[in-house]
Design a protein around this motif. Structure first.
Motif, PDB file in Angstrom:
ATOM      1  N   VAL A  25       0.839  -1.204   0.000  1.00 41.95           N
ATOM      2  CA  VAL A  25       0.000   0.000   0.000  1.00 41.95           C
ATOM      3  C   VAL A  25       0.868   1.246   0.000  1.00 41.95           C
ATOM      4  O   VAL A  25       0.629   2.180  -0.773  1.00 41.95           O
ATOM      5  CB  VAL A  25      -0.944   0.008   1.222  1.00 41.95           C
ATOM      6  CG1 VAL A  25      -1.683   1.345   1.322  1.00 41.95           C
ATOM      7  CG2 VAL A  25      -1.946  -1.132   1.133  1.00 41.95           C
ATOM      8  N   LEU A  26       1.898   1.274   0.853  1.00 43.70           N
ATOM      9  CA  LEU A  26       2.790   2.432   0.897  1.00 43.70           C
ATOM     10  C   LEU A  26       3.459   2.673  -0.446  1.00 43.70           C
ATOM     11  O   LEU A  26       3.664   3.817  -0.873  1.00 43.70           O
ATOM     12  CB  LEU A  26       3.853   2.243   1.980  1.00 43.70           C
ATOM     13  CG  LEU A  26       3.413   2.360   3.434  1.00 43.70           C
ATOM     14  CD1 LEU A  26       4.632   2.270   4.347  1.00 43.70           C
ATOM     15  CD2 LEU A  26       2.681   3.674   3.685  1.00 43.70           C
ATOM     16  N   TRP A  32       8.196   4.667  -7.023  1.00 46.38           N
ATOM     17  CA  TRP A  32       8.413   3.290  -7.464  1.00 46.38           C
ATOM     18  C   TRP A  32       7.107   2.510  -7.557  1.00 46.38           C
ATOM     19  O   TRP A  32       7.092   1.289  -7.496  1.00 46.38           O
ATOM     20  CB  TRP A  32       9.377   2.594  -6.511  1.00 46.38           C
ATOM     21  CG  TRP A  32      10.697   3.307  -6.428  1.00 46.38           C
ATOM     22  CD1 TRP A  32      11.723   3.282  -7.335  1.00 46.38           C
ATOM     23  CD2 TRP A  32      11.108   4.184  -5.379  1.00 46.38           C
ATOM     24  NE1 TRP A  32      12.749   4.085  -6.922  1.00 46.38           N
ATOM     25  CE2 TRP A  32      12.402   4.664  -5.717  1.00 46.38           C
ATOM     26  CE3 TRP A  32      10.515   4.641  -4.194  1.00 46.38           C
ATOM     27  CZ2 TRP A  32      13.106   5.547  -4.901  1.00 46.38           C
ATOM     28  CZ3 TRP A  32      11.203   5.530  -3.386  1.00 46.38           C
ATOM     29  CH2 TRP A  32      12.486   5.967  -3.741  1.00 46.38           C
ATOM     30  N   ARG A  33       6.015   3.217  -7.705  1.00 44.65           N
ATOM     31  CA  ARG A  33       4.692   2.582  -7.753  1.00 44.65           C
ATOM     32  C   ARG A  33       4.641   1.464  -8.791  1.00 44.65           C
ATOM     33  O   ARG A  33       4.113   0.385  -8.517  1.00 44.65           O
ATOM     34  CB  ARG A  33       3.634   3.633  -8.077  1.00 44.65           C
ATOM     35  CG  ARG A  33       2.269   3.051  -8.415  1.00 44.65           C
ATOM     36  CD  ARG A  33       1.258   4.131  -8.674  1.00 44.65           C
ATOM     37  NE  ARG A  33       0.024   3.573  -9.209  1.00 44.65           N
ATOM     38  CZ  ARG A  33      -1.171   4.088  -9.000  1.00 44.65           C
ATOM     39  NH1 ARG A  33      -1.308   5.177  -8.260  1.00 44.65           N
ATOM     40  NH2 ARG A  33      -2.251   3.548  -9.531  1.00 44.65           N
ATOM     41  N   TRP A  35       6.922  -0.437  -9.913  1.00 47.64           N
ATOM     42  CA  TRP A  35       7.669  -1.611  -9.461  1.00 47.64           C
ATOM     43  C   TRP A  35       6.841  -2.415  -8.470  1.00 47.64           C
ATOM     44  O   TRP A  35       6.776  -3.645  -8.542  1.00 47.64           O
ATOM     45  CB  TRP A  35       8.981  -1.189  -8.810  1.00 47.64           C
ATOM     46  CG  TRP A  35       9.822  -2.352  -8.378  1.00 47.64           C
ATOM     47  CD1 TRP A  35      10.713  -3.063  -9.128  1.00 47.64           C
ATOM     48  CD2 TRP A  35       9.826  -2.965  -7.071  1.00 47.64           C
ATOM     49  NE1 TRP A  35      11.274  -4.067  -8.381  1.00 47.64           N
ATOM     50  CE2 TRP A  35      10.758  -4.036  -7.111  1.00 47.64           C
ATOM     51  CE3 TRP A  35       9.152  -2.694  -5.884  1.00 47.64           C
ATOM     52  CZ2 TRP A  35      11.016  -4.833  -6.013  1.00 47.64           C
ATOM     53  CZ3 TRP A  35       9.400  -3.500  -4.783  1.00 47.64           C
ATOM     54  CH2 TRP A  35      10.329  -4.559  -4.852  1.00 47.64           C
ATOM     55  N   PHE A  36       6.193  -1.721  -7.530  1.00 54.88           N
ATOM     56  CA  PHE A  36       5.359  -2.412  -6.545  1.00 54.88           C
ATOM     57  C   PHE A  36       4.192  -3.123  -7.222  1.00 54.88           C
ATOM     58  O   PHE A  36       3.844  -4.257  -6.852  1.00 54.88           O
ATOM     59  CB  PHE A  36       4.836  -1.421  -5.502  1.00 54.88           C
ATOM     60  CG  PHE A  36       5.827  -1.098  -4.419  1.00 54.88           C
ATOM     61  CD1 PHE A  36       5.931  -1.904  -3.299  1.00 54.88           C
ATOM     62  CD2 PHE A  36       6.661   0.003  -4.535  1.00 54.88           C
ATOM     63  CE1 PHE A  36       6.856  -1.615  -2.300  1.00 54.88           C
ATOM     64  CE2 PHE A  36       7.578   0.312  -3.535  1.00 54.88           C
ATOM     65  CZ  PHE A  36       7.678  -0.503  -2.420  1.00 54.88           C
ATOM     66  N   VAL A  37       3.592  -2.491  -8.205  1.00 59.89           N
ATOM     67  CA  VAL A  37       2.489  -3.118  -8.940  1.00 59.89           C
ATOM     68  C   VAL A  37       2.985  -4.367  -9.669  1.00 59.89           C
ATOM     69  O   VAL A  37       2.317  -5.410  -9.686  1.00 59.89           O
ATOM     70  CB  VAL A  37       1.859  -2.130  -9.929  1.00 59.89           C
ATOM     71  CG1 VAL A  37       0.842  -2.834 -10.836  1.00 59.89           C
ATOM     72  CG2 VAL A  37       1.182  -0.986  -9.187  1.00 59.89           C
ATOM     73  N   ALA A  38       4.187  -4.276 -10.248  1.00 63.17           N
ATOM     74  CA  ALA A  38       4.753  -5.411 -10.981  1.00 63.17           C
ATOM     75  C   ALA A  38       5.050  -6.597 -10.064  1.00 63.17           C
ATOM     76  O   ALA A  38       5.162  -7.734 -10.527  1.00 63.17           O
ATOM     77  CB  ALA A  38       6.027  -4.982 -11.711  1.00 63.17           C
TER      78      ALA A  38
END
Length: 213
Positions: A25-26, A32-33, A35-38
């Protein structure tokens, strides 16, 4: 033949799942959104591993339902994408990773995690097994309601009409109910506090993204 895994630290496992989803969530608020989604497919696999490591008493019935959930979950998605007559007309994006027949391989794992988690919750209720299956299928459908806006926004999948039709939720409930009926009638240990926690963590995770991003 029945065997048990030696790992018996559910509180530590729940802590790991909380941390992973919290930072997920953070990550939505950082540069780096993407990257987190990936990392979504990896998060699903890690969640499944943590859940299964905490399962007690592996026997043929449990192994069978686990395989059944993965196969039915994956191939019902294949049929859904190919025909548009089960859930409605939709297509998967690239976010969820490697695909076969237009469906990410991780979707089979996702169905297993959801059936197990909701089944573990409903198993605690003093209800007939068929009613437990119905409650668990309802919980799965409720999670899908919360998940859909996030999935569309993050390119997990897209709907031809922009939003999922009512048909999607009805079919989701029906398929889940069939799998959860098998889950509750087969004889294996269904007590797994990690499964209960994982459903709650995922619900809060997707709800948070809906509310804040």
């Amino acid at each position: 033949m029945t065997f048990s895994l030696p790992f018996k630290r559910p509180d530590m496992s729940i802590g790991i799942l909380v941390v992973v989803h919290f930072f997920g969530v953070l990550g939505m608020a950082t540069p780096w959104r993407d990257w987190f989604v990936a990392m979504t497919p990896l998060t699903l696999v890690v969640s499944a591993v943590v859940l299964l490591v905490n399962h007690r008493e592996w026997n043929p019935a449990f192994v069978g339902i686990a395989i059944l959930c993965c196969l039915v979950g994956f191939f019902i998605e294949v049929a859904g994408v190919a025909t548009g007559v089960i859930f409605g007309e939709y297509a998967y994006g690239s976010t969820l990773g490697i695909q076969a027949w237009g469906v990410p391989l991780v979707m089979g794992v996702n169905w297993l995690v959801l059936v197990y988690s909701t089944g573990a919750i409903a198993h605690r209720l003093p209800l007939p097994r068929i009613a437990q299956a119905a409650v668990a299928a309802g919980l799965m459908t409720l999670l899908d309601v919360v998940l859909e806006p996030v999935a569309i926004r993050l390119d997990f999948w897209t709907w031809s009409e922009g939003m999922p039709p009512l048909q999607n939720y009805l079919a989701w409930f029906a398929v889940a109910f069939v799998l959860l009926t098998a889950f509750h009638y087969l004889k294996f240990n269904k007590q797994n506090k990690v499964g209960v926690a994982l459903y709650c963590i995922q619900f809060v995770f997707f709800l948070s993204i809906n509310l804040f991003f």
